[in-house]
Design a protein around this motif. Structure first.
Motif, PDB file in Angstrom:
ATOM      1  N   ASP A 176       0.849  -0.654   0.142  1.00  0.00           N
ATOM      2  CA  ASP A 176      -0.316  -0.497  -0.084  1.00  0.00           C
ATOM      3  C   ASP A 176       1.120   1.263   0.224  1.00  0.00           C
ATOM      4  N   GLY A 177       0.635   2.373  -0.158  1.00  0.00           N
ATOM      5  CA  GLY A 177       0.894   3.381  -1.012  1.00  0.00           C
ATOM      6  C   GLY A 177       2.210   3.366  -1.681  1.00  0.00           C
ATOM      7  N   TYR A 178       2.505   2.383  -2.392  1.00  0.00           N
ATOM      8  CA  TYR A 178       3.090   2.569  -3.663  1.00  0.00           C
ATOM      9  C   TYR A 178       2.760   1.780  -4.690  1.00  0.00           C
ATOM     10  N   VAL A 179       3.617   2.185  -6.234  1.00  0.00           N
ATOM     11  CA  VAL A 179       3.584   2.093  -6.801  1.00  0.00           C
ATOM     12  C   VAL A 179       3.852   0.296  -7.327  1.00  0.00           C
ATOM     13  N   CYS A 180       3.247  -0.274  -7.727  1.00  0.00           N
ATOM     14  CA  CYS A 180       3.152  -2.262  -7.875  1.00  0.00           C
ATOM     15  C   CYS A 180       3.509  -1.754  -8.835  1.00  0.00           C
ATOM     16  N   ILE A 181       4.164  -3.468  -9.299  1.00  0.00           N
ATOM     17  CA  ILE A 181       4.609  -3.797 -10.954  1.00  0.00           C
ATOM     18  C   ILE A 181       5.138  -4.889 -10.935  1.00  0.00           C
ATOM     19  N   GLN A 182       3.351  -5.433 -11.274  1.00  0.00           N
ATOM     20  CA  GLN A 182       3.194  -7.382 -11.541  1.00  0.00           C
ATOM     21  C   GLN A 182       2.893  -7.620 -13.398  1.00  0.00           C
ATOM     22  N   ALA A 183       3.012  -8.961 -13.184  1.00  0.00           N
ATOM     23  CA  ALA A 183       3.102  -9.841 -14.412  1.00  0.00           C
ATOM     24  C   ALA A 183       1.378  -9.514 -14.435  1.00  0.00           C
ATOM     25  N   VAL A 232      13.342 -10.942 -15.375  1.00  0.00           N
ATOM     26  CA  VAL A 232      13.101 -11.931 -16.133  1.00  0.00           C
ATOM     27  C   VAL A 232      11.353 -11.829 -16.583  1.00  0.00           C
ATOM     28  N   MET A 233      11.820 -12.186 -17.843  1.00  0.00           N
ATOM     29  CA  MET A 233      10.163 -11.954 -18.483  1.00  0.00           C
ATOM     30  C   MET A 233       9.854 -14.030 -18.801  1.00  0.00           C
ATOM     31  N   SER A 234       8.827 -14.561 -19.064  1.00  0.00           N
ATOM     32  CA  SER A 234       8.420 -15.519 -19.571  1.00  0.00           C
ATOM     33  C   SER A 234       7.167 -15.303 -19.889  1.00  0.00           C
ATOM     34  N   ILE A 235       6.859 -16.169 -20.831  1.00  0.00           N
ATOM     35  CA  ILE A 235       5.731 -16.559 -21.262  1.00  0.00           C
ATOM     36  C   ILE A 235       5.406 -17.798 -21.187  1.00  0.00           C
ATOM     37  N   LYS A 236       4.125 -18.202 -21.023  1.00  0.00           N
ATOM     38  CA  LYS A 236       3.807 -19.896 -21.061  1.00  0.00           C
ATOM     39  C   LYS A 236       2.643 -20.097 -21.324  1.00  0.00           C
ATOM     40  N   LYS A 237       2.961 -21.277 -22.133  1.00  0.00           N
ATOM     41  CA  LYS A 237       1.194 -21.295 -22.932  1.00  0.00           C
ATOM     42  C   LYS A 237       1.024 -23.036 -22.566  1.00  0.00           C
ATOM     43  N   ALA A 238       0.078 -23.452 -22.253  1.00  0.00           N
ATOM     44  CA  ALA A 238       0.493 -24.828 -21.578  1.00  0.00           C
ATOM     45  C   ALA A 238       1.603 -25.305 -20.543  1.00  0.00           C
ATOM     46  N   GLY A 239       1.832 -24.645 -19.174  1.00  0.00           N
ATOM     47  CA  GLY A 239       2.832 -24.755 -18.714  1.00  0.00           C
ATOM     48  C   GLY A 239       4.224 -25.168 -19.596  1.00  0.00           C
ATOM     49  N   GLU A 240       4.292 -24.720 -21.228  1.00  0.00           N
ATOM     50  CA  GLU A 240       5.448 -24.718 -21.217  1.00  0.00           C
ATOM     51  C   GLU A 240       6.366 -23.144 -21.655  1.00  0.00           C
ATOM     52  N   TYR A 277      -3.341 -11.560 -26.500  1.00  0.00           N
ATOM     53  CA  TYR A 277      -5.211 -12.124 -26.851  1.00  0.00           C
ATOM     54  C   TYR A 277      -5.144 -13.636 -26.710  1.00  0.00           C
ATOM     55  N   ASP A 278      -4.576 -14.496 -26.974  1.00  0.00           N
ATOM     56  CA  ASP A 278      -4.314 -15.348 -26.393  1.00  0.00           C
ATOM     57  C   ASP A 278      -5.058 -16.049 -24.487  1.00  0.00           C
ATOM     58  N   SER A 279      -5.985 -16.594 -24.034  1.00  0.00           N
ATOM     59  CA  SER A 279      -6.174 -16.466 -22.901  1.00  0.00           C
ATOM     60  C   SER A 279      -5.497 -17.977 -22.238  1.00  0.00           C
ATOM     61  N   SER A 280      -4.887 -18.701 -23.407  1.00  0.00           N
ATOM     62  CA  SER A 280      -4.033 -19.939 -22.422  1.00  0.00           C
ATOM     63  C   SER A 280      -2.432 -19.355 -22.127  1.00  0.00           C
ATOM     64  N   ILE A 281      -2.579 -17.855 -22.464  1.00  0.00           N
ATOM     65  CA  ILE A 281      -0.595 -17.632 -22.457  1.00  0.00           C
ATOM     66  C   ILE A 281      -1.380 -17.026 -21.229  1.00  0.00           C
ATOM     67  N   GLU A 282      -0.285 -16.816 -20.329  1.00  0.00           N
ATOM     68  CA  GLU A 282       0.712 -17.135 -18.991  1.00  0.00           C
ATOM     69  C   GLU A 282       1.676 -16.216 -18.827  1.00  0.00           C
ATOM     70  N   LEU A 283       1.807 -14.515 -18.585  1.00  0.00           N
ATOM     71  CA  LEU A 283       3.180 -14.412 -18.174  1.00  0.00           C
ATOM     72  C   LEU A 283       3.221 -13.961 -17.046  1.00  0.00           C
ATOM     73  N   GLU A 284       5.100 -14.354 -16.842  1.00  0.00           N
ATOM     74  CA  GLU A 284       5.150 -14.466 -15.730  1.00  0.00           C
ATOM     75  C   GLU A 284       6.723 -13.113 -15.422  1.00  0.00           C
ATOM     76  N   LEU A 285       6.266 -12.916 -13.934  1.00  0.00           N
ATOM     77  CA  LEU A 285       7.663 -11.254 -14.166  1.00  0.00           C
ATOM     78  C   LEU A 285       8.411 -11.566 -12.947  1.00  0.00           C
ATOM     79  N   SER A 286       9.691 -11.785 -12.706  1.00  0.00           N
ATOM     80  CA  SER A 286       9.985 -11.188 -11.308  1.00  0.00           C
ATOM     81  C   SER A 286      11.640 -10.630 -11.524  1.00  0.00           C
ATOM     82  N   PHE A 287      11.409 -10.250 -10.348  1.00  0.00           N
ATOM     83  CA  PHE A 287      12.836  -9.094 -10.272  1.00  0.00           C
ATOM     84  C   PHE A 287      14.081  -9.736  -9.163  1.00  0.00           C
TER      85      PHE A 287
END
Length: 165
Positions: A81-88, A124-132, A96-106
């Protein structure tokens, strides 16, 4: 007795059907050669689209935090709270593809662990589709005023305060 020759010079119905059949077989064989090419084109085009989207998101995050005047940045696994938060989750809707999952870590990085404070953020940013994993993008931002986290953990949220002028 000799057979009469068709003087009209046209094709009989049987000849026409046989010709069309042979043409269809040839066109079918040629068409089957292009199906894998079209599938490959679609896959490559989709991957390039994912990569471009991820590059755009990465640039947006970099611009958001690169020139901060405030030296208070907190990496954590939750928004503070009180901070600007950046998350995936902030960028998930750009795919546009709902099966895509974005992972983001700092994580923090240091030039000299024993004498220097943290001097930047690894992202580090990763795009995952069906767990891969489909595509991963990582980069480091040198932060002149960064003296945030001093441990070397990896976190899913970057929180910062915007300096008031």
């Amino acid at each position: 007795m000799m057979n009469k020759i068709n003087k009209k010079g046209g094709f009989t119905l049987i000849e026409l059907i046989v010709s069309i059949g042979i043409l269809m077989i040839i066109l079918g064989a040629i068409g089957n050669m292009f199906v894998p090419v079209l599938r490959n084109y679609h896959t490559i085009n989709t991957d390039v689209d994912y990569q471009n989207t991820l590059n755009n998101i990465s640039s947006s995050i970099d611009e958001q935090i690169r020139y901060l005047n405030e030296d208070e940045i907190i990496l954590s696994d939750e928004c503070i709270d009180g901070y600007v938060c950046i998350q995936a989750a902030d960028y998930q809707d750009q795919f546009y593809d709902s099966s895509i999952e974005l992972e983001l870590s700092f994580s923090s990085f240091y030039y000299n662990y024993s004498t220097s404070p943290a001097s930047g953020i690894n992202k580090v940013m990763s795009i995952k589709k069906a767990g891969e994993s489909v595509y991963t993008l990582s980069n480091s931002l040198k932060m002149m005023n960064y003296s945030g986290n001093t441990d070397t953990g990896t976190y899913t949220c970057l929180n910062y305060k915007v300096s008031e002028k």
